[in-house]
Design an enzyme around this catalytic site. Structure first.
Site, short mmCIF file in Angstrom:
data_model
loop_
_atom_site.label_atom_id
_atom_site.label_comp_id
_atom_site.label_asym_id
_atom_site.label_seq_id
_atom_site.Cartn_x
_atom_site.Cartn_y
_atom_site.Cartn_z
N GLY A 60 3.12 2.02 11.05
CA GLY A 60 4.20 3.00 11.00
C GLY A 60 4.93 3.23 12.32
O GLY A 60 5.67 4.20 12.46
N SER A 105 3.68 -2.27 10.28
CA SER A 105 5.13 -2.31 10.51
C SER A 105 5.82 -3.58 10.01
O SER A 105 6.87 -3.95 10.54
CB SER A 105 5.44 -2.11 12.00
N HIS A 142 -9.50 1.42 5.26
CA HIS A 142 -8.19 1.62 5.90
C HIS A 142 -8.34 2.59 7.08
O HIS A 142 -9.08 3.57 7.00
CB HIS A 142 -7.19 2.16 4.87
N ASN A 190 0.86 -1.18 0.00
CA ASN A 190 0.00 0.00 0.00
C ASN A 190 0.90 1.23 0.00
O ASN A 190 1.51 1.56 1.02
CB ASN A 190 -0.90 -0.03 1.25
N GLU A 221 -5.23 -4.79 10.60
CA GLU A 221 -4.18 -3.81 10.83
C GLU A 221 -4.43 -3.08 12.14
O GLU A 221 -5.23 -2.13 12.18
CB GLU A 221 -4.16 -2.77 9.70
N LYS A 272 0.11 4.32 -0.23
CA LYS A 272 -0.50 5.52 0.38
C LYS A 272 -0.21 6.75 -0.51
O LYS A 272 -0.27 6.64 -1.72
CB LYS A 272 0.02 5.68 1.81
N GLU A 321 -6.54 4.89 8.12
CA GLU A 321 -6.23 6.29 7.83
C GLU A 321 -7.44 6.99 7.23
O GLU A 321 -7.62 8.20 7.40
CB GLU A 321 -5.00 6.37 6.91
P1 13P Z 1 3.26 0.28 7.63
O1 13P Z 1 3.72 -1.01 7.01
O2 13P Z 1 4.01 1.47 7.14
O3 13P Z 1 3.19 0.18 9.13
O4 13P Z 1 1.76 0.53 7.12
C1 13P Z 1 0.83 -0.49 7.20
C2 13P Z 1 -0.38 -0.06 6.48
O5 13P Z 1 -1.09 0.82 6.89
C3 13P Z 1 -0.67 -0.75 5.21
O6 13P Z 1 -1.96 -0.49 4.77
#
Ligand code: 13P
Length: 252
Positions: free
Chosen positions: A176, A213, A101, A11, A170, A13, A103
């Site tokens: 992150g 992560s 997601h 992903n 997740e 982003k 976010e």
């Molecule tokens: P990270 O791997 O950067 O922690 O992000 C995970 C994520 O949100 C994938 O959709």
């Protein structure tokens, strides 16, 4: 039920410009070379909207699939400035879509809206990667299982085509941050997720991925947790080397 194919989903982003297709090209090159294992896994990369058309054309008929990261909850065309509908994304040849997601949940998406998106995306024949996960406070209050159950049951219904669904667990506190659940937590949460999916879909339980992560240094931690059917990878998917190393170390 554990699915035999493992997913490695990147992903991106808010990352990527047209020349970033080289990252995917390198990953694709590795995939083709990896004769020993490449039948065991599926790679999906989710670039931003701006790159979907070009990348899905470039990787058409290739083993790597392209995914969108979100869509609007109404289909076709409409007066929604700045948004794109499932139909519009599908018309580009995109096969997968990430929905729910955290976010996007943080910027206001609730289960009701996500439910509409999942239904519309499935109707448009997408493979849907539906994200769930508890935040830090919910985890601290021991609400993880309750939160996941609610997120699953509020969105997923028996009538949906579960063959085109993938669940991504997740934990928000892990995204992150470099923090991972313990082995026991992960085994328990995955089992609970699958048991809820079993209640909804009976025999056709979608695969369950882990995200948060994941990188090439910690991927070996997940190796023997067989119930996890793959990974949703953020930060480490923006470099071909990191992404390839994840796959290499997983099958080492
Ligand atoms: P990270 O791997 O950067 O922690 O992000 C995970 C994520 O949100 C994938 O959709």
């Amino acid at each position: 039920m554990t699915n035999s194919i493992r997913y490695f989903v990147g992903n991106w982003k808010m990352f990527g410009v047209p020349s970033s297709y080289r990252i995917i090209e390198k990953i694709h090159h590795y995939l083709n070379k990896d004769k020993k294992n490449n039948k065991k896994y599926k790679i999906v990369i989710a670039p931003p909207f701006t790159l979907l058309q070009e990348f899905s054309k470039k990787f058409k008929n290739k083993k790597i699939s392209i995914s969108a990261q979100n869509c609007h909850h109404k289909d076709n065309f409409g007066a929604q400035t700045g948004h794109v509908s499932p139909l519009m994304i599908k018309s580009l040849g995109v096969k997968y879509i990430i929905l729910g997601h955290s976010e996007n949940r943080m910027s206001g998406e609730n289960d009701e809206v996500i439910k509409l998106k999942v239904e519309l995306a499935l109707k448009n024949n997408f493979k849907v990667i539906f994200c769930i996960g508890e935040n830090k406070t919910e985890k601290r209050k021991n609400k993880t299982i309750y939160v996941l159950k609610k997120q699953l049951h509020n969105v997923l219904k028996k009538k949906l085509n579960s063959k085109n669904l993938i669940i991504a667990y997740e934990p928000v506190w892990s995204i992150g941050t470099g923090k991972l659940p313990t082995r026991a937590e992960l085994i328990n949460t995955t089992r609970q997720i699958k048991s809820n999916l079993d209640k909804i879909f009976k025999n056709n339980i979608p695969p369950v991925l882990y995200g948060g992560s994941v990188d090439s240094n910690n991927i070996s931690f997940f190796k023997d947790i067989k119930a996890i059917d793959g990974f949703l990878i953020g930060g480490a998917s923006k470099s071909s080397k990191n992404f390839i190393d994840i796959i290499k170390n997983f099958y080492k």
